[in-house]
Design a protein around this motif. Sequence first.
Motif, short mmCIF file in Angstrom:
data_model
loop_
_atom_site.label_atom_id
_atom_site.label_comp_id
_atom_site.label_asym_id
_atom_site.label_seq_id
_atom_site.Cartn_x
_atom_site.Cartn_y
_atom_site.Cartn_z
N LEU C 197 0.83 -1.21 0.00
CA LEU C 197 0.00 0.00 0.00
C LEU C 197 0.87 1.26 0.00
O LEU C 197 0.66 2.18 -0.78
CB LEU C 197 -0.91 0.01 1.22
N ILE C 198 1.86 1.27 0.90
CA ILE C 198 2.66 2.48 1.03
C ILE C 198 3.51 2.73 -0.20
O ILE C 198 3.55 3.82 -0.76
CB ILE C 198 3.53 2.37 2.30
N VAL C 199 4.18 1.65 -0.66
CA VAL C 199 5.07 1.82 -1.81
C VAL C 199 4.30 2.10 -3.09
O VAL C 199 4.71 2.90 -3.92
CB VAL C 199 5.95 0.56 -1.93
N THR C 200 3.14 1.47 -3.23
CA THR C 200 2.34 1.70 -4.44
C THR C 200 1.95 3.17 -4.53
O THR C 200 1.99 3.76 -5.60
CB THR C 200 1.08 0.82 -4.43
N ALA C 201 1.57 3.73 -3.40
CA ALA C 201 1.17 5.14 -3.42
C ALA C 201 2.30 6.01 -3.95
O ALA C 201 2.10 6.84 -4.85
CB ALA C 201 0.76 5.58 -2.02
N HIS C 202 3.49 5.81 -3.41
CA HIS C 202 4.64 6.59 -3.87
C HIS C 202 4.94 6.34 -5.34
O HIS C 202 5.09 7.25 -6.15
CB HIS C 202 5.89 6.22 -3.06
N MET C 203 5.02 5.04 -5.66
CA MET C 203 5.47 4.67 -7.00
C MET C 203 4.48 5.11 -8.05
O MET C 203 4.85 5.56 -9.13
CB MET C 203 5.65 3.14 -7.04
N MET C 204 3.19 4.99 -7.72
CA MET C 204 2.17 5.37 -8.67
C MET C 204 2.21 6.86 -8.97
O MET C 204 2.13 7.29 -10.10
CB MET C 204 0.81 4.97 -8.11
N ARG C 205 2.37 7.66 -7.92
CA ARG C 205 2.43 9.11 -8.13
C ARG C 205 3.63 9.49 -8.98
O ARG C 205 3.53 10.34 -9.87
CB ARG C 205 2.51 9.83 -6.77
N MET C 206 4.76 8.84 -8.73
CA MET C 206 5.95 9.16 -9.51
C MET C 206 5.80 8.70 -10.96
O MET C 206 6.19 9.41 -11.89
CB MET C 206 7.17 8.49 -8.90
N THR C 207 5.23 7.50 -11.14
CA THR C 207 5.03 7.01 -12.50
C THR C 207 4.11 7.95 -13.26
O THR C 207 4.37 8.31 -14.41
CB THR C 207 4.41 5.60 -12.49
N ARG C 208 3.05 8.35 -12.61
CA ARG C 208 2.10 9.25 -13.25
C ARG C 208 2.80 10.53 -13.69
O ARG C 208 2.64 10.97 -14.82
CB ARG C 208 0.97 9.59 -12.27
N ALA C 209 3.60 11.11 -12.78
CA ALA C 209 4.29 12.35 -13.11
C ALA C 209 5.23 12.15 -14.29
O ALA C 209 5.27 12.97 -15.21
CB ALA C 209 5.07 12.86 -11.90
N ALA C 210 5.95 11.01 -14.30
CA ALA C 210 6.89 10.75 -15.40
C ALA C 210 6.15 10.63 -16.72
O ALA C 210 6.58 11.18 -17.74
CB ALA C 210 7.69 9.49 -15.11
N ILE C 211 5.03 9.91 -16.73
CA ILE C 211 4.27 9.70 -17.97
C ILE C 211 3.63 11.02 -18.43
O ILE C 211 3.62 11.34 -19.62
CB ILE C 211 3.19 8.62 -17.79
N VAL C 212 3.12 11.79 -17.48
CA VAL C 212 2.50 13.07 -17.85
C VAL C 212 3.53 13.97 -18.53
O VAL C 212 3.26 14.59 -19.55
CB VAL C 212 1.88 13.76 -16.61
N ASN C 213 4.74 14.02 -17.97
CA ASN C 213 5.81 14.80 -18.59
C ASN C 213 6.07 14.34 -20.01
O ASN C 213 6.23 15.12 -20.93
CB ASN C 213 7.11 14.63 -17.80
N LEU C 214 6.10 13.02 -20.16
CA LEU C 214 6.43 12.43 -21.45
C LEU C 214 5.35 12.74 -22.48
O LEU C 214 5.64 13.08 -23.63
CB LEU C 214 6.56 10.92 -21.25
N LEU C 215 4.09 12.64 -22.05
CA LEU C 215 2.99 12.84 -22.99
C LEU C 215 2.90 14.27 -23.48
O LEU C 215 2.25 14.55 -24.48
CB LEU C 215 1.66 12.41 -22.35
N ALA C 216 3.54 15.19 -22.75
CA ALA C 216 3.48 16.59 -23.17
C ALA C 216 4.54 16.90 -24.22
O ALA C 216 4.60 18.01 -24.74
CB ALA C 216 3.67 17.49 -21.96
N LEU C 217 5.38 15.92 -24.57
CA LEU C 217 6.48 16.20 -25.51
C LEU C 217 5.94 16.32 -26.93
O LEU C 217 4.97 15.65 -27.30
CB LEU C 217 7.51 15.08 -25.43
N PRO C 218 6.59 17.17 -27.74
CA PRO C 218 6.09 17.40 -29.10
C PRO C 218 6.01 16.15 -29.96
O PRO C 218 5.13 16.04 -30.80
CB PRO C 218 7.09 18.39 -29.69
N TYR C 219 6.90 15.17 -29.76
CA TYR C 219 6.83 14.03 -30.68
C TYR C 219 5.62 13.14 -30.41
O TYR C 219 5.21 12.38 -31.29
CB TYR C 219 8.14 13.23 -30.71
N ILE C 220 5.05 13.25 -29.21
CA ILE C 220 3.81 12.52 -28.95
C ILE C 220 2.66 13.19 -29.72
O ILE C 220 1.85 12.53 -30.36
CB ILE C 220 3.51 12.50 -27.44
N GLU C 221 2.63 14.53 -29.68
CA GLU C 221 1.61 15.25 -30.45
C GLU C 221 1.79 14.94 -31.94
O GLU C 221 0.82 14.73 -32.66
CB GLU C 221 1.75 16.76 -30.20
N MET C 222 3.05 14.91 -32.37
CA MET C 222 3.34 14.64 -33.78
C MET C 222 2.75 13.28 -34.17
O MET C 222 2.14 13.16 -35.24
CB MET C 222 4.86 14.64 -33.98
#
Lengths: 537, 285, 322
Positions: C197-222
């Motif tokens: 429970l504890i680790v999932t909460a941390h890991m999930m938030r970090m994964t989400r942040a990493a993916i959100v950053n990635l999805l904002a990159l221009p080559y994804i829009e491209m």
Amino acid sequence: MTKLLEIRDLWIEGRSGDDWHKIVKGVNLDLARGEVLGLIGESGAGKSTLGLTAMGHVRPGCRIAGGSIRFDGQELVGASAQVLRHLRGRRIAYVAQSSAAAFNPAWRLIRQHCEAPVRHGVMPRAQAEAEAVRLYAEMRLPDPDQIGFRFPHQVSGGQLQRAMTAMAMACKPDLIIFDEPTTALDVTTQIEVLAAIRDIVRNHGAAAIYITHDLAVVAQMADRVKVLLKGEEVEDAPVREMLAHPREAYTRSLWAVREFQPAPRGPAPAGPPLLQIDAVDASYGTQKVLDNVSLAVPRGRTVAVVGESGSGKSTTARVVMGLLSPTTGKVTFDGAVLPTTVGGRPRKLLQRMQMIHQMADTALNPRQRIREVLGRPLEFYLGLKGRAKEARIRELLTEIELDPDRFIERLPGELSGGQKQRVCIARALAAEPELIICDEVTSALDQLVAEGILRLLDRIQRERGISYLFITHDLATVRAIADHVVVMQHGRVVEQGDKARIFSPQHEAYTDLLLSSVPEMDPDWLTQVLEQRRAAG
Amino acid sequence: MTNWLFHLRGAPLSARIGLALIVIYAILALFAPLIAPYGESEVAGAAYQPWIAPYYLGTDALGRDVMSRLIYGARNTVGLALITTCLAFLIGAALGLLAATVGGWVDTALSRLIDVLMAIPSLIFALLILTITGASATALVLVIAALDSTRVFRLSRAVAQGILTMDYIEVARMRGEGLGWIIRREILPNASAPLIAEFGLRFCFVFLFISALSFLGLGLQPPTADWGSMVRESARLISFANFATWQTATFGLAPLLPATAIAILTVAVNLVVDWVLHLSSGLKD
Amino acid sequence: MALKLSPIPKLVLKRLAIGVLTLIVVSAVIFWAVELLPGSIATEVLGQSATPETIAAFNAQFGLNDPPLWRYVTWLGNAVQGDFGQSLVTRRPITDLIGDRAFNTFFLAAYAALIAVPMSILLGLIAALYRGSLLDRWISSSTLAVISFPEFFVAYILILIFAVQLGWFPSLAGVTPAMSLGERLYVSFLPALTMVLIVTAHMMRMTRAAIVNLLALPYIEMAELKGMKRWWVIAIHALPNAVAPIVTVVALNLAYLIVGVVLVEVVFVYPGLGQLLVDSVAKRDMPVVQAACLIFAATYILLNLVADVIGILSNPRLLHPR
């Protein structure tokens, strides 16, 4: 000709916090098959947003609030994802401003090129790859057979931009959106990319929307130009007609800097130069960035240093200001050799030369009010305090044409780009310097605002006799304001002399290349330059 | 200050709840002797009294009033965490800003030192040091502050480096300003938002850390009222939780009371931090 | 294009060298910290009543008369070979004490990791893809709450629900070497769930942040503007580039699992290394504390090392130099 794209009364809104504000306000747009439309406007005019909606795409945080977009008879507003997917990449393609960011770093170029044709089922992979090589050759990329097998970071910026244009052509689309494709490139690279783009669009008979802020570029590329201002259409006319007879004052202001004429000045002052750079070398780590640079700035005159990115022009400014120590050579100011670092220079000496940066946004501390921004140098250099300081701050604001009562309490965030740059000028003036280094001070500004800044700098020079070392890549600015011109390339001075001499024909090959690569308003300019170059071999 | 009050008006519900909770905790901590019905370690009655007046939350194994101990616990645990965080910030932020601004070998040396300190997991490091120094409040504050200042150092150095690339720093340097002016007047005002948010996060971390150590019996020592040790002392009771009667239910829930007090405060601080981070990212636009 | 040697072996070697160096420095810190102890270890252990004779005998038995540097080198040399010396309290070889317990600790961490890693990456991905949706907000606020809770709070809530009220799992996780794998998994389920429970909460938030950053990159829009399907954009364009950030997140959290296990072991009276460490700290059994610290620190450093190496290996700019 039939209509390919028909946009009617389009409204687009963007979100800031919980509020929606309008970005595009009721714009109409028509595009015939094979026609190239230039979309021009200053930053924030909504031109990129409008361009993307032609693909039925709005960026996250934006939404279409009303209107209709018909592509080849099909409505795109409210169309299903499947319908849009079917059009994108196949019938409508997009070329982004920053090709380095728009290519996936983990894929080879040719794999990205073939993605759209293969996934859309337009052609099998083998054929797509053969086509890619043909398109690379058509875009005049070096080594077209092999270049596709490189990764994006292994190719130069100009080549990458051409590869992206080739990629857009992969499915032979009916419409291509070019979103400032050459803005990030140097002029000598830009001209080649422009020529390649123009030819490939013409040869394939595709229609295109060409988005840019540079009227001279659009003049070469487009049949017709639409001018946008704050989300609204100002004027829409065939390119030659617009250049010859602009209907609106705003359209005319788009080439304000080119029309700027400084006031006539007296004879050159006699005596030794104020600033003298003698055979200076400098390096960042092991990389040599300045190689035997010499130049002189006379009193009360403007010396412009021009060059492309990496030419060493900004480094020269850093050496003069004492931010980078030269490895050899010396810099003399008013007859005395300058200590090489800021720390080694007495306050009285620092006061005599000031610098104005390109980005006024980052040159002003966002947490300091204008009073503090201007007050600090007054206190630091002149020892002014209390009422005397306040009075002088007000004088300075008046001098840069900002109302002291309205502006003295503001934070930089509450100023427009041009106003910020004026405050930076006032901060430099507060020190009462003899030399001001202007590092691309107008590059980040819109034309009309830039012209105002040049006018202000010119007036200050006449009134106070200050010398300017003006660093820029924009030759229109050089023509407008310089007395002497220094051309730099790869850290060396290629040529220098009077403005009149530099701008007259017959000089160094690089100066020639640089000057002839700067787009002009004449729609025939690109064709003529290319013919001249071909004739010259 | 008026600026923040102004923002407060537009604050989301979550941030308001968070702030309200923090204020309540602060009042409890500040006025503990006035609010608590009994003394901190005063034996108020028989052991294991149910949740009935005058022991609203019962009594513990020694017959001390649980509510009073919870209120004093706010003072001890939160106060200690606050002192520790402030100390960690003083050391970490000062060194971080200095390292970034001066650069060169000072930066390299400090950063290497911090890298090594951070390579040791902080709970393990704290256990090691506390074995040697013994568990006392002073040792606790100093050890945790030193360990925590490494994270503050990293953040403030990174924030300062971002600010140092700005041209207004170059303008100040070219004007001939000294190090003190550049750090105080040019960097610090612009670093305040991320540092405030970090302060909140660090506080939560330190607070949980102290509670954890106390829970392990290595933090604040009895008879000081402290939430972590209170959980430890009553931990066994949870096996007897039985919701058949009020008395048996409250008896078994005893360890959850201090644990909940800890959890609510950290949630409250996190809610406020989230809002501050949101504000500061919004201010950049 | 001139053929250049890939810079990867050089970078990886450099990173390994830094890792080894850090380990040595950390081991030195762990060893020398004890030297700072006021008074001698002998008086500390034997108490005030110790006679000079007993102290001398004690010092001789534990080799405390040798120069400190020599003792450090022997200690480290022996530790590398799995010999951590003798416990001051029980006078037994530490290796015997640690063996089973270290296995138990790594077993518990692995148990939790096997559940937590796939779950949190999946949840993080979902939250990032449906950013701003009700699901995302719900996941975000519940993970924020879990992060704010002390480990023992989560543990006691789970005990209350699953052990005391429902009676499904034991509240004390007393695993023994004789247990079968099935029994082990059953008995240690609640401690594992707490860590998940504890680790999932941390890991999930970090994964989400990493993916959100990635999805904002221009080559994804491209890729979207090339008419690619959503799942294709995510699977083909985003995920390969997300390897490095996700691996970093996972390594960071695995390191946390190994360390955070200390508290969980104490709550559930799980016979692991963490509990031994806490007991030894209370008894001031220095050699055992040093041994446990060294194992925890080494694991932590190694996990971070692995994350960095994978990051280097998955960077296309390094894999395919100009």
